[in-house]
Design a protein around this motif. Structure first.
Motif, PDB file in Angstrom:
ATOM      1  N   SER A 178      -8.846  -5.233  -1.976  1.00  0.00           N
ATOM      2  CA  SER A 178      -7.816  -6.106  -2.567  1.00  0.00           C
ATOM      3  C   SER A 178      -8.101  -7.578  -2.254  1.00  0.00           C
ATOM      4  O   SER A 178      -7.861  -8.463  -3.074  1.00  0.00           O
ATOM      5  CB  SER A 178      -6.415  -5.703  -2.076  1.00  0.00           C
ATOM      6  N   GLN A 216       0.835  -1.211   0.000  1.00  0.00           N
ATOM      7  CA  GLN A 216       0.000   0.000   0.000  1.00  0.00           C
ATOM      8  C   GLN A 216       0.868   1.258   0.000  1.00  0.00           C
ATOM      9  O   GLN A 216       0.354   2.365   0.028  1.00  0.00           O
ATOM     10  CB  GLN A 216      -0.900   0.017   1.246  1.00  0.00           C
ATOM     11  N   SER A 217       2.201   1.067  -0.010  1.00  0.00           N
ATOM     12  CA  SER A 217       3.094   2.214   0.177  1.00  0.00           C
ATOM     13  C   SER A 217       3.731   2.724  -1.115  1.00  0.00           C
ATOM     14  O   SER A 217       4.560   3.614  -1.085  1.00  0.00           O
ATOM     15  CB  SER A 217       4.210   1.836   1.161  1.00  0.00           C
ATOM     16  N   PHE A 218       3.362   2.140  -2.252  1.00  0.00           N
ATOM     17  CA  PHE A 218       3.954   2.594  -3.516  1.00  0.00           C
ATOM     18  C   PHE A 218       2.990   2.375  -4.671  1.00  0.00           C
ATOM     19  O   PHE A 218       1.996   1.662  -4.530  1.00  0.00           O
ATOM     20  CB  PHE A 218       5.267   1.846  -3.787  1.00  0.00           C
ATOM     21  N   THR A 219       3.312   2.982  -5.821  1.00  0.00           N
ATOM     22  CA  THR A 219       2.577   2.680  -7.051  1.00  0.00           C
ATOM     23  C   THR A 219       3.587   2.076  -8.028  1.00  0.00           C
ATOM     24  O   THR A 219       4.806   2.297  -7.891  1.00  0.00           O
ATOM     25  CB  THR A 219       1.982   3.954  -7.683  1.00  0.00           C
ATOM     26  N   ALA A 220       3.090   1.336  -9.004  1.00  0.00           N
ATOM     27  CA  ALA A 220       3.979   0.710  -9.991  1.00  0.00           C
ATOM     28  C   ALA A 220       4.860   1.751 -10.691  1.00  0.00           C
ATOM     29  O   ALA A 220       6.079   1.530 -10.832  1.00  0.00           O
ATOM     30  CB  ALA A 220       3.165  -0.107 -10.988  1.00  0.00           C
ATOM     31  N   THR A 277       4.253  -6.650 -13.593  1.00  0.00           N
ATOM     32  CA  THR A 277       3.061  -6.281 -12.845  1.00  0.00           C
ATOM     33  C   THR A 277       3.421  -6.434 -11.368  1.00  0.00           C
ATOM     34  O   THR A 277       4.042  -7.429 -10.991  1.00  0.00           O
ATOM     35  CB  THR A 277       1.907  -7.240 -13.196  1.00  0.00           C
ATOM     36  N   GLN A 292       6.014   4.556  -9.580  1.00  0.00           N
ATOM     37  CA  GLN A 292       7.059   4.968  -8.630  1.00  0.00           C
ATOM     38  C   GLN A 292       8.166   3.914  -8.531  1.00  0.00           C
ATOM     39  O   GLN A 292       9.358   4.234  -8.546  1.00  0.00           O
ATOM     40  CB  GLN A 292       6.475   5.165  -7.222  1.00  0.00           C
ATOM     41  N   TYR A 326       1.124  -5.842  -8.627  1.00  0.00           N
ATOM     42  CA  TYR A 326      -0.024  -6.185  -7.771  1.00  0.00           C
ATOM     43  C   TYR A 326      -0.086  -5.351  -6.494  1.00  0.00           C
ATOM     44  O   TYR A 326      -0.500  -5.849  -5.443  1.00  0.00           O
ATOM     45  CB  TYR A 326      -0.023  -7.685  -7.423  1.00  0.00           C
ATOM     46  N   GLU A 327       0.352  -4.098  -6.575  1.00  0.00           N
ATOM     47  CA  GLU A 327       0.199  -3.209  -5.412  1.00  0.00           C
ATOM     48  C   GLU A 327      -1.275  -2.850  -5.254  1.00  0.00           C
ATOM     49  O   GLU A 327      -2.051  -3.022  -6.194  1.00  0.00           O
ATOM     50  CB  GLU A 327       1.056  -1.943  -5.612  1.00  0.00           C
ATOM     51  N   PHE A 328      -1.671  -2.362  -4.089  1.00  0.00           N
ATOM     52  CA  PHE A 328      -3.069  -1.973  -3.893  1.00  0.00           C
ATOM     53  C   PHE A 328      -3.163  -0.836  -2.889  1.00  0.00           C
ATOM     54  O   PHE A 328      -2.225  -0.594  -2.120  1.00  0.00           O
ATOM     55  CB  PHE A 328      -3.918  -3.165  -3.443  1.00  0.00           C
ATOM     56  N   SER A 329      -4.290  -0.127  -2.924  1.00  0.00           N
ATOM     57  CA  SER A 329      -4.476   0.957  -1.950  1.00  0.00           C
ATOM     58  C   SER A 329      -5.542   0.574  -0.920  1.00  0.00           C
ATOM     59  O   SER A 329      -5.337   0.735   0.273  1.00  0.00           O
ATOM     60  CB  SER A 329      -4.844   2.263  -2.659  1.00  0.00           C
TER      61      SER A 329
END
Lengths: 174, 174
Positions: free
Chosen positions: A138, A94-98, A128, A100, A130-133
């Motif tokens: 999720s 939850q601490s990053f985006t792809a 990919t 970034q 698979y990060e999520f907020s």
């Protein structure tokens, strides 16, 4: 000191009192757990599982998509019929985006030769993560993915959970 | 009975005595373990690891290739600098070949509608299963893959191991 020097030492004590050499390969509870690689999670302890009872698949985030190859092998060759997907509070995913993470990897590669830089950029652009907020969403999405996947056995029971790293509690989402 | 009804009950006792809510996200030993999903492996116990010390990535076989996404996230965002890859004796990954598993999945799909059959066949034909026959060689190949991977940090220490499910002992391969 390398961590492996320490774990080799500790393994000697473990092996000396080891008495589980007779366990069969198929998990006794026909259960497969998907959970995060997070260092604060020990699902044997948190779920009261014994050695030999469940397949444990762990990856960054506890992604069911990432776990699909393992799930297929577990169901078709080793007889598991229940899947419990766990994500957890305070997850690194939850601490990053792809974008970034891709920028970070590319920036780390700046001093490399051009051919290496190109290979790194191409690889990371194709990945990919698979990060999520939204944590609960999720879990719902992962369970939905498994239920809709034609290669996951229809007869399998599939549930989704959140593990709270602050208090050790599990909560069923679906 | 569903296995999850039992683990929910056991989790109550775990949460009651839980006192590790303060642990930071980055693994204290900067260590990442890759190992198999096999039900007979508990690397916290077998390697004497404590909660919070290491990322644990588990999949069918303990494949480093399958673990790559998790490794990248672990190194770049959460600071791990050592990887220990474990494969193990009597592994399910030595009991089949990809063509056999593909045939099995296709044969299970025979009674499905044509469009579903086609999708299942296409998916399973496109999958890599990372099965292996020679255990020691599989460890060597996985370590080589990580060492040659331009996106795995050069400064990371990478070792390869075999865990013996018959006696609980670990042996370093490389």
């Amino acid at each position: 000191m390398s961590a492996h020097l320490e774990f080799v030492e500790k393994n000697v004590a473990y092996a000396e009192s080891f008495d589980k050499g007779h366990l069969p390969v198929p998990p006794a509870k026909k259960l497969l757990i998907v959970t995060c690689m997070d260092a604060r999670i020990d699902c044997y302890k948190s779920l009261g599982l014994e050695l030999g009872e469940a397949h444990i698949v762990r990856n960054a985030g506890g992604s069911a998509r990432d776990a699909f190859r393992s799930i297929l092998i577990s169901q078709r060759l080793l007889g598991t019929r229940e899947i419990a997907v766990f994500h957890h509070t305070n997850c690194g995913m939850q601490s990053f985006t792809a974008p970034q993470l891709r920028s970070l990897v590319k920036s780390d590669a700046q001093s490399r030769p051009d051919n290496e830089k190109e290979e790194i950029e191409k690889t990371v652009d194709g990945m990919t993560f698979y990060e999520f907020s939204d944590l609960e969403r999720s879990v719902l999405e992962d369970v939905k993915y498994l239920k809709e996947n034609l290669l996951v056995l229809e007869e399998a029971k599939i549930t989704g959970w959140i593990y709270d790293t602050a208090n050790g509690k599990v909560k069923q989402v679906v």
